[in-house]
Enzyme design. Structure first.
Site, mmCIF file in Angstrom:
data_model
loop_
_atom_site.group_PDB
_atom_site.id
_atom_site.type_symbol
_atom_site.label_atom_id
_atom_site.label_comp_id
_atom_site.label_asym_id
_atom_site.label_seq_id
_atom_site.Cartn_x
_atom_site.Cartn_y
_atom_site.Cartn_z
ATOM 1 N N GLY A 1 0.817 -1.205 0.000
ATOM 2 C CA GLY A 1 0.000 0.000 0.000
ATOM 3 C C GLY A 1 0.852 1.257 0.000
ATOM 4 O O GLY A 1 0.773 2.073 -0.889
ATOM 5 N N THR B 1 10.178 -9.534 11.210
ATOM 6 C CA THR B 1 9.353 -8.665 10.371
ATOM 7 C C THR B 1 9.787 -7.201 10.472
ATOM 8 O O THR B 1 9.665 -6.458 9.501
ATOM 9 C CB THR B 1 7.866 -8.817 10.737
ATOM 10 O OG1 THR B 1 7.694 -8.621 12.138
ATOM 11 C CG2 THR B 1 7.353 -10.186 10.350
ATOM 12 N N VAL C 1 7.464 1.013 12.831
ATOM 13 C CA VAL C 1 8.707 0.924 12.057
ATOM 14 C C VAL C 1 8.467 0.946 10.541
ATOM 15 O O VAL C 1 9.373 0.689 9.767
ATOM 16 C CB VAL C 1 9.513 -0.344 12.431
ATOM 17 C CG1 VAL C 1 9.917 -0.296 13.889
ATOM 18 C CG2 VAL C 1 8.726 -1.619 12.126
ATOM 19 N N GLU D 1 7.701 3.423 8.365
ATOM 20 C CA GLU D 1 8.083 4.538 7.497
ATOM 21 C C GLU D 1 9.486 5.054 7.734
ATOM 22 O O GLU D 1 10.102 5.631 6.840
ATOM 23 C CB GLU D 1 7.043 5.663 7.644
ATOM 24 C CG GLU D 1 5.749 5.246 6.979
ATOM 25 C CD GLU D 1 4.555 6.116 7.337
ATOM 26 O OE1 GLU D 1 4.272 7.041 6.595
ATOM 27 O OE2 GLU D 1 3.903 5.836 8.365
#
Lengths: 168, 329, 779
Positions: free
Chosen positions: C281, C676, C744, C746
């Site tokens: 996105g 992740t 975390v 951006e």
């Protein structure tokens, strides 16, 4: 008039405009193969045809009569995930997961090409045996875009499995 | 996509018969044609699939290679004889597109790739003489970083996008063509056209004509040849500039040399002026730069591509320098 | 309209404005996060370990179902026709050929579309997320070149696409502004967010600059960008009775459902929007014209509709990041102390949206300086509404600021890392608030050591064959946010071997790892093993509204789960009754551990969840609770930071740049899932490499048309462009956030443009202030 998809004979579309990609997704409901650009520019739609990787968005389905297509849905065996699929999970070789089926199919096709001795743009010697160094894998996988930036994990997963397998 | 009929040709004769009708297009791997049809740039009423025609790569009596037009790009790039005797051709193919596309694309189709000019692609919103003759050209004053600096016309400033063809031009390949009137052979340098007043025609093929094979002449010089592509990312991008080159030294002097540029013109550009200037002279960076300058003396850069002549010269100097160093070694 | 101000506005709304001044002064303990989350102290659990994505097996088998992969019986396919002028009126639409084409069900335009309300534009109401302050298919007006103006439905996509190409549209063009020069000539205005000017003035920055011993003063330019998630925007839509069902690709599920409800005059419960998987996105997966058009066409045709934008369609319909022109001027003393910091400039937006690229945000809390001037001004163009794209503001603002600091370091002959450390602020330089957690010095020192920064040479001194080699560094920064509105519903259910928990949040999973991280956090908080916790998300039927934006989703979920867990403990205590070992204890005395509740300071007094439920003769218990209002944002200055190190090789012949090494050292609070989080950092950095070297949306200034609506001509980094990227983090918890964590998503992209540009300078001696740094700029 049929083609083989993951081992099963299926009918070809009557409209020759239908791409192999749309045939898989909309008619056969095999939506694991992804449409990223429909322009031949991202690799998300990569499938294996008779073991060779191609872009299903640029392939008219009617052109593939009699050919054997393997999609991401056809990779896992009775004993579970294909080792490369498992390695993608372990190395976090994806985030959103949308380019992933294309990356995985592409990597399997790539390993076969390398084993056959097909050189790449970054091969220093065109006639030498292929060594799937990190750079070689990166170049050979450059037709598969990833926007989440999982490149490191993808290359690691490939080098840990399919690249290592045939090189051994 | 505009509706069309689809038929598969079993041999060249059948293809020609099927292809004789108007608005028919021959379909190879589809990597360019299907995209253009989806964008409605191309609107054939019938497709004749010619991927079943000869894909054989074989030795010719003259010591060259004959490549069936249906051979896939990968098959040509990986062919042992090509890798050993015409490395610039292997490298040019491997520098193009992606592995998936090279697995699909045919050699014949690669010759017929159309420009990547974005105004050509924009069927709804932009004017393009190549797509709609007489409409005008929005590229000349628009985004033209990838456009031509040599041989362009008022009507069209597009470039030919193929890598493979740049090597073929340097190698003096010949294109075998079949048509209603029989067969003919076209030197690759004459196969692609400059735009002139009719940029809608990329090649000299007549309607219904079919490429059946490409022939590479015996060219010992080509064993020491290479292809270098300069682009906006490390891979999977069209060339801003590319160079196919081969060189043979006669002592300290240039014996023979072949140079072709991609990304500079409406056709793959054989640098005959630069070759002539180099032959018999020293293979020094100065001489190579001077030869490139001569080749680009008539360059007419546009707003965004003024860097191309200099970049072409620098790249040529580097490529020939490497080849000379390799030969000396 | 920015996420920043959405947060602040929300928070301010909740406290009725008057408290805005009081919250900063209130005692810490009154503020959410004033008492550290107990989970911060859990050192031996799942948090911070490396957990593989729980949805991984599905994704690697192609089994994750994306928006365009849902099906309805008798579904029709939609294709769109886009305007070819930047501004004017549609005078005629000839759809006869399209209507006559095989398979065509409907040709819809403003001439026949159902009447629909204007979607409330993003930020105009708490859950309004309309793309612009414009109606859709309601009049003959064209507002941008590429605006969808006709929709064609057919039995197959091939038929719809072909018929759309047959539609003929005539226009009466009107004067338009599509060039930057023209936009500037029309007038420049102060950039506003929700009425708040993007303007900070402290002291006399211009005066101090004039007097400074050493100064730099330059203009930096960044182009338009597109998000380009690999999944194109799509929706599969059906009207079931008078209920609208939409399978969408959404990073704001509830908000989109509510906005669509307003368009079609539906009650909230009449819209069901699901978005279980989103194929990337980066700010773009919101509500745009296509969902409204698809829903209207479905209504009109009486058939379900699949509307999947083509890649070109994504460029025409979905806005990207707008361009900026930024001036950064820094005046410093001879020993490198900043005396003046000016970061001003211009961004472009449209008459129908309000989203100046807020490039000064990262500068506001960046460096200590007595004289500061920060300002974003705006000019207007007739174009598709731009929007937020990964780190709106910071992604491009840090390019200018951190390039300028590198230039200053060169002018001062001070190491650029040292120069930054020398100007570390001890409190927020523009608000005066204390920092909640700031350990960038640790990140710089750890990163420099690991990268081998001390080996760096002077500009233009390293060469390997054709390649000029250089290294550069930059700081990245992104705020900690938490938006109001998040709720969590926790259901504990008895089964044959204990209890299972279902945690439902109206969140979105675009690959950030949210569903996995939420499961980790919930398991830890509930004292259950990970495999006993299921997380549901991506469905407007789940209460609350959570946006995957502003890197705030994890914090928003975290706070909601805290609140729901507290409520669950209270509810379980009630159910436990007087026969429980817990009898008589209050919720404040009790916590969760090992599958049940226990007294906090006497673990012997405990009872399992299963036992409590069984005795109460209950199969399950459900609680729903909203997180506390995010007042912490007004009480502390809360930011994440990174120290970035880059090595590039620039080809001396061709000017091509290759990034050969990259290291990011992050200070983002406590990391919840190492696996992740590392991927989020790397992903941001790689998008930053694209921003630095190749990405540009080509906007033709003659007619406002985007000319490279294609993944072939808009270049994203490919595998061969991406080096192995090393990421490390301080892992120091922020004591004032849920779990001690910061988002975390951006931070990774911020600073990367400057790190690359600074490395290129070190390699070549050339300073490029105009992105992207393509080879022609280095010849």
């Amino acid at each position: 008039m049929s083609l083989i998809v993951n081992g099963e004979a299926v009918a070809l579309p009557s409209d020759p405009r239908v791409s192999l990609l749309d045939h898989l997704r909309e008619t056969l409901h095999l939506t694991g193969t992804k449409k990223g650009c429909n322009q031949g520019a991202c690799g998300a739609c990569t499938v294996l045809v008779d073991g060779e990787r191609i872009l299903s968005c640029l392939a008219l389905a009617v052109q593939y009569e009699g050919r054997s297509v393997t999609t991401i849905e056809g990779l896992a065996g009775e004993n579970g995930l294909h080792p490369l699929q498992q390695a993608f999970i372990e190395h976090d070789g994806f985030q959103c997961g949308y380019c992933t089926p294309g990356q995985i199919c592409s990597a399997i096709g790539m390993a076969a090409e390398a084993e056959r001795g097909v050189p790449s743009h970054v091969s220093a010697d065109l006639t030498a045996a292929v060594a799937l160094t990190r750079e070689e894998v990166q170049e050979r996988m450059s037709g598969n875009l990833c926007r989440c930036g999982a490149h490191n994990g993808i290359v690691d997963a490939i080098r840990a499995t399919v690249a290592a397998e045939w090189a051994a | 996509m505009t509706p069309f009929s689809y038929a598969r040709a079993g041999d060249a004769a059948e293809a020609l018969r099927l292809g004789a009708a108007g608005a028919t297009a021959y379909l190879g791997g589809g990597t360019n044609l299907v995209d253009l049809m989806r964008e409605t740039v191309a609107r054939p009423e019938a497709l004749v699939d010619v991927t079943g025609l000869s894909a054989t790569i074989e030795e010719t009596d003259g010591g060259g290679l004959r490549i069936g037009a249906a051979a896939r790009n990968t098959a040509l790039a990986e062919h042992r004889a090509v890798r050993e005797r015409y490395p610039m051709l292997s490298r040019a193919i491997l520098a193009g597109a992606s592995a998936q596309i090279r697995n699909m694309a045919t050699v014949g189709g690669n010759l017929l790739q159309r420009t990547r000019c974005t105004y050509f692609y924009d069927t709804d919103g932009s004017r393009c003489n190549k797509r709609a003759p007489g409409e005008g050209c929005d590229a000349r004053e628009g985004f033209n970083r990838i456009h031509a600096v040599l041989g362009a016309s008022e009507a069209c400033v597009a470039t030919h996008p193929s890598d493979m063809c740049v090597a073929l031009v340097a190698l003096d390949a010949r294109v075998h063509v079949a048509g209603a009137g029989g067969e003919r052979t076209v030197p690759i340098a004459d196969f692609h056209r400059l735009p002139g007043d009719s940029p809608e025609r990329d090649t000299v093929l007549a309607p219904g004509e079919l490429i059946t094979a490409i022939e590479l002449p015996a060219l010992p010089l080509a064993a020491r040849s290479t292809y270098r592509k300069v682009r906006d990312r490390a891979s999977y991008a069209f060339a801003l500039i590319s160079v196919a080159a081969a060189i043979e030294l006669d002592g300290e002097r240039v014996g023979d040399v072949r140079v072709a540029f991609g990304g500079v013109a409406h056709k793959p550009w054989r640098a005959l002026k630069a070759e002539a200037a180099l032959r018999g002279g020293p293979a020094t960076p100065e001489a190579i730069h001077a030869a490139a300058a001569l080749e680009f003396a008539d360059a007419a850069p546009l707003r965004h591509n003024a860097f191309k002549p200099a970049l072409a010269g620098r790249t040529l100097a580097a490529v020939l320098g490497e080849l000379v160093k390799g030969e000396a070694a | 309209m920015s996420i920043v101000d959405t947060v602040k506005q929300g928070a301010q709304g909740l406290v009725q404005g008057a408290m805005t001044k009081l919250v900063p002064l209130a005692p810490d303990s009154w503020i959410p996060g004033g008492v550290p989350d107990p989970l911060i102290q859990h050192k031996h659990g799942l948090i911070g370990t490396s957990v593989s994505r729980l949805d991984g097996p599905l994704k690697v088998q192609g089994g994750a179902q994306f928006a365009a992969e849902f099906r309805f019986e008798n579904m029709a396919y939609c294709a769109l026709v886009y305007a070819t002028i930047p501004r004017g009126r549609i005078t005629a639409i000839d759809g006869a050929a399209a209507e006559a084409a095989p398979g065509v069900v409907l040709v819809m335009s403003h001439l026949n579309a159902p009447r629909m309300n204007k979607p409330p534009a993003f930020g105009s109401s708490p859950n309004g997320v309309g793309p612009a302050d414009l109606t859709i298919f309601q009049d003959d007006r064209v507002h941008w070149n590429g605006q969808p103006i006709v929709a064609v439905l057919a039995d197959t996509q091939e038929q719809a696409d072909h018929a759309a190409a047959l539609v003929e549209v005539s226009y009466a063009p009107e004067p338009s502004t599509t060039s930057l020069a023209g936009a500037k000539a029309n007038g420049i205005a102060q950039g506003l967010f929700m009425g708040q000017p993007l303007l900070n003035e402290i002291g006399d920055a211009e005066g101090a600059l004039a007097k400074a011993a050493v100064k730099v003063d330059a203009t930096y330019r960044t182009p338009r960008h597109n998000h380009n998630p690999i999944e194109p925007h799509a929706a599969t839509i059906a009207w079931v009775g008078d209920e609208l069902v939409i399978h969408d690709a959404s990073q704001m599920v509830t908000q989109q459902a509510q906005t669509l409800g307003e368009v079609f005059d539906l009650a909230p419960e009449q819209v069901r929007l699901t978005s279980p998987y989103v194929g990337g996105g980066f700010g773009s997966k919101g509500l745009w014209d296509h969902q409204v058009i698809g829903a209207a066409a479905a209504k009109m045709a009486g058939r379900p509709v699949r509307i999947a934008l083509s890649r070109e369609g994504v460029y025409r319909v979905v806005g990207g990041r707008t361009l900026t022109e930024q001036r950064v001027a820094i005046g410093a003393s001879a020993d490198g102390r900043f005396e003046a910091l000016i970061h001003t400039g211009l961004s472009v937006m449209t008459p129908h949206n309000n989203m100046p690229e807020p490039f000064i945000l990262g500068t506001r809390a960046g460096y200590a300086c007595p004289n500061i001037k920060l300002q974003v001004e705006v000019a207007q163009m007739n174009m598709l509404a731009n929007t937020f794209m990964r780190a709106p503001g910071e992604a491009v603002g840090t390019f200018a600021l951190e390039s300028a600091i590198d230039e200053l370091a060169e002018a001062l002959a001070i190491d650029p890392v040292e120069l930054r450390l020398r100007n570390e602020p001890d409190k927020d330089p523009t608000t005066g608030l204390p920092f909640s957690s700031r350990h960038i010095d640790t990140a710089w020192r750890d990163g420099a050591a690991r990268f081998g920064w001390s080996d760096r040479g002077a500009a233009g001194t390293r060469r390997e064959g054709e390649w000029l080699v250089g290294t550069g560094c930059a700081t990245g920064t992104y705020p900690y946010y938490r938006m109001p509105g998040a709720e969590a519903r926790i259901t504990l259910r008895r089964d044959s071997d204990g209890v299972r928990a279902l945690v439902e949040v109206a969140a979105a999973e675009m690959g950030m790892g949210t569903s996995t991280t939420t499961a980790i956090v919930a398991a830890e908080r509930l004292g259950l093993p990970l495999d006993r916790v299921e997380v549901a998300y991506g469905d407007s039927a789940i209460p609350g509204a959570i946006m995957a934006g502003g890197s705030q989703q994890t914090a928003a979920i975290g706070a909601a789960v805290i609140a729901a867990h507290n409520a669950l403990v209270a509810e379980l205590l009630t159910l436990a009754g007087n026969d429980s070992p817990l009898a008589g204890l209050s919720a404040a005395d009790v916590g969760s551990e090992e599958g049940g509740l226990a007294k906090l300071d006497d673990a012997a007094r405990r009872e399992s969840y299963g036992s409590i439920l069984a005795r109460a003769q209950r199969d399950q218990v459900t609680v729903t609770k909203a997180g506390t209002p995010p007042l912490e944002l007004m009480h502390w200055s809360m930011h994440s930071h990174s120290a970035l190190f880059c090595e590039v090789k620039v080809n001396a012949v061709t000017g091509e740049t290759r990034v050969s090494r990259f290291l990011g050292a992050f200070d983002c609070g406590r990391i919840l899932n190492a696996k992740t989080a590392a991927s989020q950092f790397r992903g941001g950095i790689i998008m930053g490499l694209g921003l630095a070297l190749m990405e540009e949306t080509q906007f033709d200034e003659r007619n406002g048309r985007i000319m490279n609506p294609s993944l072939a001509e808009y270049h994203l980094p490919v595998h061969l462009d991406v080096p192995e990227i090393d990421v490390i983090w301080t892992d120091i918890p922020d004591p004032h956030t849920p779990m001690g964590a910061h988002g975390v998503g951006e931070i990774g992209i911020t600073g990367v443009g400057a790190a690359v540009a600074n490395a290129i300078y070190n390699a070549t001696g050339r300073r490029v202030r105009d992105l992207p740094i393509t080879l022609d700029k280095l010849l």
